[in-house]
Design an enzyme around this catalytic site. Sequence first.
Site: not given
Ligand code: F6R
Length: 611
Positions: A2, A27, A75, A100-101, A484, A488, A491, A507, A606
């Site tokens: 948010c 966000r 969000w 927010n929160g 990772e 990627k 997502e 396995h 984010k």
């Molecule tokens: C994936 C991604 C998330 C963040 C996770 C932690 O691309 O960005 O998995 O890595 O939400 O976020 P931070 O690093 O801000 O604590």
Amino acid sequence: MCGIVGAVAERSITAVLVEGLKRLEYRGYDSAGVALLDDQGVLQRRRRVGKVSELETALSSEPLPGRLGIAHTRWATHGAPSERNAHPHFSGSDLAVVHNGIIENHEQLREQLKGLGYVFSSDTDTEVIVHLLDHKLKSQPDLTAALKEAVKELHGAYGLAVISAKQPDRLLAARSGSPLVIGLGLGENFLASDQLALRQVTDRFMYLEEGDIAEIRRDSVQVWAADGQPVVRETVQYHEGAEAADKGAYRHFMLKEIHEQPKVVQRTLEGRLGSDHVLVQAFGPLAAELFAKVRNVQIVACGTSYHAGMVARYWLEELAGIPCQVEVASEFRYRKVVVQPDTLFVSISQSGETADTLAALRNGKELGYLASLAICNVGISSLVRESDLCLLTLAGPEIGVASTKAFTTQLVALMLLTLSLGQVRGTLDKALEAELVDELRRLPTRLGEALAMDSVVDKISELFAEKHHSLFLGRGAQYPVAMEGALKLKEISYIHAEAYPAGELKHGPLALVDSDMPVVTVAPNNELLEKLKSNLQEVRARGGELIVFADEQAGMRNGEGTHVVNMPHIHDALAPILYTIPLQLLSYYVAVLKGTDVDQPRNLAKSVTVE
Ligand code: F6R
């Protein structure tokens, strides 16, 4: 998650609010809204489901000028994404709040407020805040004083912005567990959950601290700390990174951020390397003394940052001889943890505001760790402020929701940590440290070479056009790189992807392999290469299609069902950083092919500031 923007000015601030929301859209982006006090002193609101552009369209067909206002991009946590759940929320027609929160006692407050005659028009936890404040105003008519009373009854996390038609001289803010920053202008002042939203209007910022309440007027700002006492928060001038909110010539922020990696890795290394060693004081003046005592490391993080921690575990044990545990923060925070003596607690986070990581740090501080170290991309974040030591990754703001440059700079920071701990404790061979310092200096150039393969990876991405599942394989420190890569891909392209250590294939997961299951592998030229090659034979024997990113000296060749992309040769210890690049590019191009919203993938946000 948010985003909040607010402003009090002499000019109409509608465009400032909308531009701020656009900059915060990464966000949260399932609905957006704005409340403004119009020239007749009436509080007006527009809300729309979907992206900020929907709100912008609504505002251009029905303009809403105003000099005092608050805005929000959401969000969803409580209540589906819908217009009635979008912020701002009103109590009556005079009072508006954005939040927010998460308010944890919202159900109990909702019942109490219903008992007092309040009628709720949304399913959100936020609506209890605005009605509670309205209730407090009945006995305490000053808005600031009433807000101070109201927040005492809120349990949970909040960043709040409040305006009232009855007290149009002020914009109020309250922070507890969710960041807020005041932007200072000339004869006008602003508020946002991230300074990025306000760089269009000012470069002077005042960051609120936990428990702060602020009264923001056109020509003054007054702040009260958690204990109720007036307090002066430092004003910070921000110079750099204004270009971050702009995609430039790139089609997406994600691609821009992928291509920024040589530059930001270089920046993360700057001033931290001596001629043949890492400068331990980069971690702060206390670091050398503290590091000498470290016998174990506990790493805690979420998502991509957790994968960085997993790579660091291989490095810390192999290069510095230090036992290391890594755990996702959401598990660590609720588990009974046995703390080994002299353990350094390391948290890793791009944003420094991730709720689970912050909670894990706070728990960790109770548990008797030797000290806490934050590896973080945001210098003014809660995580940095609450840790004993920090090392900033200097990736600059990351706008694409899928983390890219934050990850590689985290890896660089964790390599600096490994070398520093090994150096101070005398467990790292000096010649090896000098060799790795040299390799680190060359890393930005190597990353540039890997990025030059952009069009090759673009072509490979076509293999995924019709696919619904895929496997990612790696061995050793490349296993978290495979994790990772899989994260990627899922997502941003919504293709189901799983990562396995290549040796685990037989396995169980081998049962899934057929011609519909592309298998992506990272194969640096190390002592595990021959074993990896056997694992790949197992895949080919089942008709699986292989995409292999391999060291140019590894001797791997294209063949039927095997697509080999040669990578520049690199020291094995730094290979996880280099091999991340083609996997980022692969997920990007597959997502573009699939036509998904690359920078703002569905259901994600984010900076996950809620649990
Ligand atoms: C994936 C991604 C998330 C963040 C996770 C932690 O691309 O960005 O998995 O890595 O939400 O976020 P931070 O690093 O801000 O604590």
